[in-house]
Design an enzyme around this catalytic site. Structure first.
Site, mmCIF file in Angstrom:
data_model
loop_
_atom_site.group_PDB
_atom_site.id
_atom_site.type_symbol
_atom_site.label_atom_id
_atom_site.label_comp_id
_atom_site.label_asym_id
_atom_site.label_seq_id
_atom_site.Cartn_x
_atom_site.Cartn_y
_atom_site.Cartn_z
ATOM 1 N N SER A 153 0.882 -1.107 -0.122
ATOM 2 C CA SER A 153 -0.090 0.087 0.053
ATOM 3 C C SER A 153 0.702 1.223 -0.035
ATOM 4 C CB SER A 153 -0.968 0.021 1.216
ATOM 5 O OG SER A 153 -1.809 0.963 0.888
ATOM 6 N N HIS B 13 -7.718 -5.490 -1.105
ATOM 7 C CA HIS B 13 -6.261 -4.890 -0.401
ATOM 8 C C HIS B 13 -5.889 -5.603 0.611
ATOM 9 C CE1 HIS B 13 -3.905 -1.370 -0.518
ATOM 10 N NE2 HIS B 13 -3.850 -0.933 0.487
#
Length: 539
Positions: free
Chosen positions: A205, A464
Site C-alpha cells: 500500500s 487490499h
C-alpha cells in the site's frame, strides 16, 4: 602462574568466548545491544536509527543517531507507534503513538545450517497517515528460517508530511526517515548476520508506493538488490498530491498559530506546540468518516530544500530515466479498491449507508474520495470529470448498496490498476533491469473491506491486503489452511528474488515474464491453486 591465575585465566577466556558467541548480544558503533530469544528466532527491537525528531528537529530531515550507549542497550521492547490519528482505532479519540519513534527492529531466524541470511526491509503501509511495524508479523518468515526481516518506523501524517512548498517547511520527512533507515540497514545488518549485498526492500500500500519512490532515487541501487511494491506505486493518485501549502497553513490556524503568511514563522510556531495537538487536528480535515483519507502525504519539494527527497513529480522522473536500475516487482489484487470503497457502506446517523449520499453529493464528495480535488484547474473541469466517471461506471443507475460493486470497480481501477499499467509501460522504456507484475485473485474469508464496512453480506472479492496477509500474517484476514501453501509460494518467491544473480523471479511453477522489451504488458495471475502467465494491452 599462581593457583588463582591458573583458575582465573580459563574463566576469563570462557567468559569472553561466551560474549563473542552470544547471539543476543550485538555490537554496533553506538555500543552493545541485547535482544530477545523467541524460541524459533531472535529479535532486536526499537533500535534508534535517527536522533529523536523533537523540538527544533521536528519538521526537519532526520539526523543519524550518533549517541554512545553507556551500558548495554535493551533491544527487547516492541517498537512504538509513531504518533498518528489512526483509522484503525475505534471510538472518537483515535490518537495513538509517540513523537520519538524513529527505530528499526531486526528479526533473525534460528537456523544452524546458515551463517548469514538475505534481508527483507519492510516499509509498512497506512496511506502515509497511520500504521506501524508492530502491525506486521514476521513469524511466517521466521518459521521458514531463511531470511532476516527488518521493520522501519517513520513519521506519519502531519508530523511526517506537513509542507508549505518552500525550503522552510519542505515536507517528505517520513520518506527521508525511510531513506536513513535503509542506509542504517545497509551499514549495520552484517552485524546481525544479514547479507548487505542481498537486501530486498518491500512495502504494501503506502509502503509499496514508498518503495517505488525510494527506487526513483538514482542511488537506491546502493541500498537494495531488488524491490517489491505490493498494491501501491508512485503514480497512484493518492500518493503525491497538490494543495499541501493550503492544508499546512490551515493547520497553523487550527492549533492557534493565527493567520500566518510566512513559512518559517509557521514552522517555529508548530515546533512549539504539543505534538498531540497537531495530530488531533487531522480530524478537522475530514468531510465524512475518514475522507479524504490522507490529507498529508508526499509532495514535490523545491530544489533548495534541505536534503530534498522529491523535486519532480514521479512521472517526470520516470520519463527522464534518472532512477535506480534495480529489478522491481509491482502488483495489485483483483479488487484492491475494496479498502477505499468499503467506507461507503458505513451507516450514517440517519441509518442509511454513506453510498446513498453520493446521489446528491457526488460532485462535492467524488473529488475528495478519488484524489483529484487539487489537480483540476477549474470547478467546471472537475465537474466534467466527475460526471464522466459516474457515467462510465454506473451509467444511469443510482448509487446504492445493490450497485456497490460497480463503485468498488471504479476505486480499484483509479487507485491501483490504471496507474500500475501506466507505470510499467513508462518505466520499461527507460530502464534495463527487469520489471515484473502480478495480479492476485483469491479472496480471504474476512478481509479489510468486511472489517471497515462491518458487513458480511457482500462478496467483495480479493481486496487490499489479501495477498500481503499471507506473507506477513496481518490480523485483517483469516487464512484458510490451503492458503498456507500460497503463503509458502509467496515467501519462496521473495527468497529467490533476493538471491537471484540475474533478477529472475518465480512463483510456484510460473516464471515471471520480464516486461522489458515487450510490446504487451505481461503479468502472472495468481489464484487459489494455480498461477498463469498472461498479457494485457497497455492503457
Amino acid at each position: 602462574m599462581n593457583i588463582v591465575e591458573y583458575f582465573l585465566v580459563p574463566l576469563l577466556i570462557g567468559s569472553v568466548a561466551k560474549v563473542a558467541t552470544d547471539p543476543l548480544l550485538v555490537e554496533l558503533l553506538n555500543g552493545k545491544l541485547r535482544g530477545r530469544d523467541n524460541e524459533g528466532y531472535y529479535s532486536y527491537e526499537s533500535i534508534p536509527y535517527a536522533e529523536p525528531p523533537l523540538g527544533q528537529l521536528r519538521f526537519e530531515p532526520p539526523q543519524p543517531y550518533a549517541r554512545r550507549w553507556d551500558s548495554v542497550f535493551n533491544a527487547t521492547t516492541p517498537p512504538a507507534y509513531c504518533m498518528q490519528w489512526s483509522q484503525a482505532v475505534e471510538g472518537a479519540d483515535k490518537l495513538v503513538g509517540v513523537e520519538d519513534c524513529l527505530t528499526v527492529s531486526v528479526y533473525k531466524p534460528k537456523n544452524s545450517s546458515r551463517s548469514s541470511f538475505p534481508v527483507i526491509a519492510n516499509i509498512h503501509g497506512g496511506i502515509f497517515m497511520f500504521g506501524a511495524p508492530v502491525e506486521q508479523s514476521h513469524e511466517p518468515i521466521m518459521a521458514r528460517g531463511n531470511m532476516i526481516v527488518v521493520t522501519i518506523a517513520y513519521r506519519l501524517g502531519p508530523m511526517g508530511f506537513l509542507s508549505t512548498g518552500d525550503a522552510s517547511l519542505s515536507g517528505n520527512f517520513g520518506l527521508k526517515d525511510q531513506r536513513l533507515a535503509l542506509r542504517w540497514i545497509k551499514q549495520n545488518i552484517a552485524r546481525f548476520g544479514g547479507e548487505p549485498e542481498n537486501i530486498l526492500v518491500l512495502g504494501h500500500s503506502a509502503g509499496g508506493a514508498s518503495v517505488h519512490l525510494q527506487l526513483l532515487q538514482e542511488d537506491f541501487s546502493q541500498l537494495a538488490k531488488v524491490a517489491v511494491s505490493l498494491s501501491g506505486n508512485a503514480l497512484d493518485p493518492w500518493v503525491v498530491q497538490q494543495g499541501a501549502h493550503r492544508r499546512t497553513f490551515e493547520m497553523g490556524r487550527i492549533v492557534g498559530c493565527g493567520l500566518l503568511e510566512d513559512s518559517l514563522e509557521l514552522k517555529k510556531c508548530l515546533q512549539s506546540k504539543n505534538a498531540s495537538e497537531i495530530v488531533r487536528a487531522v480530524r478537522r480535515y475530514f468531510l465524512v468518516d475518514y475522507v479524504p483519507v490522507n490529507p498529508f502525504g508526499p509532495v514535490v519539494e523545491p530544489v533548495d530544500a534541505p536534503e530534498p527527497f522529491l523535486t519532480q513529480y514521479p512521472i517526470d522522473i520516470i520519463k527522464s530515466g534518472k532512477f535506480a536500475q534495480v529489478p522491481w516487482l509491482v502488483s495489485h489484487t483483483k479488487e484492491d479498491g475494496g479498502y477505499n470503497a468499503a467506507a461507503l457502506l458505513i451507516k450514517q446517523p440517519n441509518g442509511r449507508e454513506l453510498i446513498h449520499q453520493l446521489n446528491n453529493r457526488w460532485y462535492e464528495l467524488a473529488p475528495h474520495f478519488l484524489f483529484y480535488r487539487n489537480s483540476m484547474k477549474t470547478i467546471d473541469e472537475m465537474d466534467d470529470y466527475s460526471r464522466d466517471l459516474r457515467q462510465r461506471y454506473l451509467g444511469n443507475q443510482k448509487f446504492s448498496v445493490e450497485n456497490y460493486l460497480l463503485v468498488q470497480r471504479l476505486f480499484t481501477d483509479m487507485f491501483f490498476i490504471n496507474e500500475t499499467l501506466r507505470t510499467i509501460d513508462l518505466q520499461r522504456q527507460h530502464r534495463g533491469s527487469p520489471i515484473y507484475y502480478y495480479v492476485y485473485d483469491n479472496p480471504a474469508e474476512r478481509g479489510i473491506a468486511h472489517q471497515l464496512s462491518s458487513r458480511d453480506d457482500i462478496h467483495f472479492g480479493t481486496v487490499h491486503g489479501d495477498d500481503y496477509a499471507l506473507m506477513f500474517d496481518k490480523t485483517i484476514s483469516r487464512p484458510r489452511a490451503d492458503k498456507k501453501i500460497i503463503s509458502n509460494h509467496f515467501l519462496s518467491m521473495l527468497e529467490g528474488f533476493a538471491y537471484s544473480d540475474t533478477g529472475a523471479l518465480t512463483y510456484d511453477n510460473c516464471d515471471f515474464p520480464n516486461n522489458i522489451g515487450q510490446k504487451q504488458l505481461h503479468y502472472v495471475l495468481i489464484r487459489n491453486n494455480s498461477c498463469e502467465a498472461l498479457e494485457i494491452t497497455p492503457i
